[in-house]
Motif scaffolding. Structure first.
Motif, PDB file in Angstrom:
ATOM      1  N   HIS A   1      35.029 -22.821  44.430  1.00 39.03           N
ATOM      2  CA  HIS A   1      34.707 -23.660  45.583  1.00 39.03           C
ATOM      3  C   HIS A   1      35.070 -22.936  46.870  1.00 39.03           C
ATOM      4  N   GLU A   2      36.230 -22.289  46.852  1.00 36.83           N
ATOM      5  CA  GLU A   2      36.668 -21.543  48.024  1.00 36.83           C
ATOM      6  C   GLU A   2      35.700 -20.394  48.305  1.00 36.83           C
ATOM      7  N   ASN A   3      35.302 -19.702  47.214  1.00 32.71           N
ATOM      8  CA  ASN A   3      34.334 -18.591  47.371  1.00 32.71           C
ATOM      9  C   ASN A   3      33.015 -19.105  47.915  1.00 32.71           C
ATOM     10  N   LEU A   4      32.615 -20.262  47.399  1.00 32.15           N
ATOM     11  CA  LEU A   4      31.353 -20.861  47.844  1.00 32.15           C
ATOM     12  C   LEU A   4      31.437 -21.245  49.313  1.00 32.15           C
ATOM     13  N   SER A   5      32.577 -21.831  49.693  1.00 32.69           N
ATOM     14  CA  SER A   5      32.762 -22.221  51.094  1.00 32.69           C
ATOM     15  C   SER A   5      32.736 -20.980  51.978  1.00 32.69           C
ATOM     16  N   GLU A   6      33.383 -19.928  51.512  1.00 32.97           N
ATOM     17  CA  GLU A   6      33.409 -18.687  52.265  1.00 32.97           C
ATOM     18  C   GLU A   6      31.994 -18.122  52.415  1.00 32.97           C
ATOM     19  N   SER A   7      31.241 -18.162  51.295  1.00 37.07           N
ATOM     20  CA  SER A   7      29.848 -17.668  51.331  1.00 37.07           C
ATOM     21  C   SER A   7      29.019 -18.512  52.291  1.00 37.07           C
TER      22      SER A   7
END
Lengths: 568, 132
Positions: free
Chosen positions: A328-334
């Motif tokens: 989720h964090e990676n997705l938010s960052e992306s």
């Protein structure tokens, strides 16, 4: 005849097994029955060897072990038959034949566990606990009703009791391997079914045999023997099935489910907790002595396994949650990165538009305007031309030049409205509203309530959204009224464009994209590039409302701007 | 045609070539007597103070003082001077401002010069009519 040839070999094996079974039952003579059993065993060994040679399995060792187990049982039947038919002697229990029968078990277990081991995921304590729960549950039942009664039988010798108990006990190892294979869903389901049915009928036959022996009631020619004969046929058929070559490959390789809290797993664990108490109830009902301490130990073993399984599942759940949080964090960052890129892209596009507009202004427009002055001078002297056609020609050239200059200026305005840079969004939207009304003859009201000028990219994006929305309304909506409202609420700006036109199904948006109409999608992308939210509300016959809420990035002015466009 | 029928013009634009070309073209018309020029709104007001022209041809986007503000000031102080706005762009906000000031005519850059002459002569005629 051709249709008979087309029948696969594994089907033929089942047919032959059925015929042998019918023969066994139809001719209840020791010579016939023993011969049929030996033939069934011999054919099974041949079928398995043919299957290994024919299909070239990935792991031939597995099938050689299974074939060896069938061969051991076959040899046991040969010895039994030789004693009964040739030597015309009653076969004692236990006998040499039992040694071969029992030797078949570890060979079968080795082969089946090799399949199970390939199917099981690496380091899968959870999967092993699942197998242990099921096997323990069955083991408890087997112990209470088969193994323990055989061991405590008073009618047979100690060695006979031990051997009688060994059959169902050894069968548990095969059962455990079968459970593992079924849980892991082999890519050869037919082969698994055939092997599994073989183990099942063998286990039933072994259980009945153990009970009968412990009661000294076993004799050749009973339905029990048909079970062993059937097992030969099923395993021979399994070896002839084409998919036997990859029985050890799991369908679940890419979708591990051994640590998922699935309903069947929960039902399994609940059932396991109830096995021991249920066995006690049945023992009491059958008049068998109930040993409470045995039931307690059995329950404790199963409960420890169940709670251990729950612990493994809880750990797996925690790991999944951590993974999800990380993703989720990676997705938010992306997403943040994507919005940043979108914003830069929009700014680049606007810079390019401005650049092109400037180039047009400084280049072709200026030069054409200069030409216009030259033509104008010629036109001023046109009165001196004798031929009226010459005077008309000059006028014509002057008019055509004027048209081209106006077209270029219009293009420049569309690329980058001067009002947007110089006066701001409110002024530019006012011009847009005016042009829309003039071109489409549709009344359009504009209300702007901003406390400050917005950031230039925000102004450009909001302008383009309204521009695109008005183009769509002009082309498709068949509206009678249009409203544009731009309102600042604290640190957010809300843009709303609504019409009372024909509307559309919101689900049609994906169809629009599919047909190459990207207007709505591009508007959404632009708004999201600003970190804003986008919504479209529409229904057939009920008009359309587009709403964009974007955070405010200011232009560093503090002028309160109020602008209300007059509705024509 | 008497001197009284001839017009004195003031061309206001920050682009020298436009001033030169328009001045050259308008000077060919027999009804135009004199043409002066200014490069921005402040110069335009000073020029009107010195030599009150009959008609001003005023650009919009200029440095120091834009054409709209200059036109508003000239209309207030020198109501007898007719004004023709000469702009590259036509937009609603501009038209509203022009209507507000009471400018006589609006002329889009790039249009035929005969139209500019017609606007200049027409603006003077209308303004004289209004002045009474």
């Amino acid at each position: 005849m051709r249709s008979l040839v087309k029948i696969p070999a594994w089907i033929w094996a089942l047919v032959v097994t059925a015929l042998l079974g019918v023969t066994y039952i139809a001719f209840p003579m020791v010579e016939v029955q023993d011969s049929v059993t030996v033939i069934a065993g011999g054919l099974a060994v041949i079928a398995m060897l043919v299957g290994i040679f024919w299909h070239r399995p990935n792991r031939p060792g597995i099938w050689l072990l299974l074939c060896a187990s069938v061969a051991a049982a076959f040899l046991g039947d040969v010895i039994w038959g030789f004693k009964e038919i040739v030597l015309n002697d009653e076969v004692p229990f236990p006998s040499v034949a039992d040694a071969f029968y029992l030797a078949a078990y570890p060979l079968s277990a080795a082969g089946l566990w090799a399949i199970a081991r390939s199917l099981l995921p690496r380091r899968s304590i959870g999967a092993l606990i699942d197998i242990a729960i099921v096997t323990c549950g069955v083991a408890i039942i087997s112990w209470e009703f088969l193994i323990e009664p055989a061991l405590s039988s008073g009618t047979i010798s100690a060695s006979a009791r031990f051997i009688a108990a060994a059959y169902p006990a050894m069968g548990l190892f095969l059962f455990a391997a079968l459970v593992a294979i079924i849980f892991r869903k082999s890519t050869s389901p037919t082969v698994v079914i055939l092997l599994g049915l073989g183990i099942l009928v063998e286990s039933v036959s072994d259980s009945v045999f153990a009970f009968a022996v412990s009661e000294s009631t076993y004799a050749t020619g009973t339905i029990t023997d048909v079970g062993w004969l059937t097992m030969f046929g099923l395993w021979g058929s399994a070896a002839l099935h084409p998919t036997m070559r990859h029985v050890e490959i799991s369908k679940l390789a890419d979708r591990p489910t051994h640590n998922m809290m699935l309903l069947p797993r929960l039902v399994l664990m609940l059932t396991a907790c109830l096995v021991a108490p249920t066995a006690m109830v049945f023992q009491d009902w059958l008049g068998i002595e109930v040993k409470a301490w045995e039931a307690i130990i059995e329950s404790v073993i199963l409960w420890v396994l169940v709670f251990g399984r729950i612990g493994v599942l809880a750990q797996a759940l925690q790991r999944s949650e951590r993974k999800i949080a990380s993703k989720h964090e990676n997705l938010s960052e992306s997403y943040r990165e994507r919005n940043k890129l979108l914003r830069e892209m929009v700014q680049t596009i606007e810079r390019e538009r401005l650049h092109i507009a400037s180039e047009l202004h400084d280049g072709p427009v200026q030069r054409l305007t200069g030409l216009g002055y030259l033509i104008g001078r010629l036109e001023m002297n046109a009165a001196k031309f004798q031929d009226p056609a010459d005077r008309n020609l000059v006028s014509q050239v002057s008019d055509d030049l004027c048209i081209e200059i106006h077209r270029l200026r219009k293009l420049m305005q569309e690329l980058r409205p001067p009002a947007l840079s110089e006066s701001g969004l409110a002024s530019a939207l006012g011009n847009l509203r005016h042009s829309f009304e003039h071109e489409n003859a549709i009344p359009c009201s504009l209300t702007v309530r901003l406390h400050e000028r917005l950031d230039s990219s925000a102004e450009a994006i909001m302008y383009r959204v309204v521009q695109e929305a008005l183009v769509n309304i002009g082309k498709h909506a068949h509206a009678n009224n249009v409203k544009i409202a731009l309102t600042q609420f604290g640190r957010e700006v809300c843009l709303e464009v609504s019409d009372d036109g024909v509307g559309f199904e919101p689900l049609q948006q994906s169809v629009f994209i599919h047909c190459g109409h990207f207007g709505l999608a591009i508007m959404r992308e632009r708004v999201e590039a600003l970190g804003g939210d986008w919504s479209v509300t529409s229904a057939p016959g009920k008009g359309t409302t587009l709403i964009a809420m974007v955070p405010v990035l200011t232009h560093n002015t503090s002028t309160v701007l109020e602008f209300t466009g007059v509705q024509s | 045609m008497t001197l009284a029928d001839q017009l004195e013009l003031l061309i206001v634009d920050d682009v020298p070539s436009i001033v030169e070309n328009i001045s050259m073209l308008l000077s060919l018309h027999p009804q135009i007597r004199a043409i002066r020029s200014a490069s921005d709104g402040i110069h335009a007001i000073e020029a009107v103070e010195r030599n009150q022209p009959d008609v001003i041809v005023m650009d919009i986007r200029m440095p120091r003082l834009d054409g709209i503000t200059a036109a508003r000031e000239i209309r207030k102080r020198f109501p007898e001077v007719a004004i023709v706005i000469h702009s590259a762009y036509e937009d609603a906000a501009l038209m509203d401002q022009i209507d507000d000031i009471g400018v006589e005519r609006f002329f889009l850059k790039g249009s035929p010069v005969r139209d500019l002459i017609a606007h200049v002569l027409g603006a003077h005629k209308e303004h004289m009519h209004l002045q009474g």
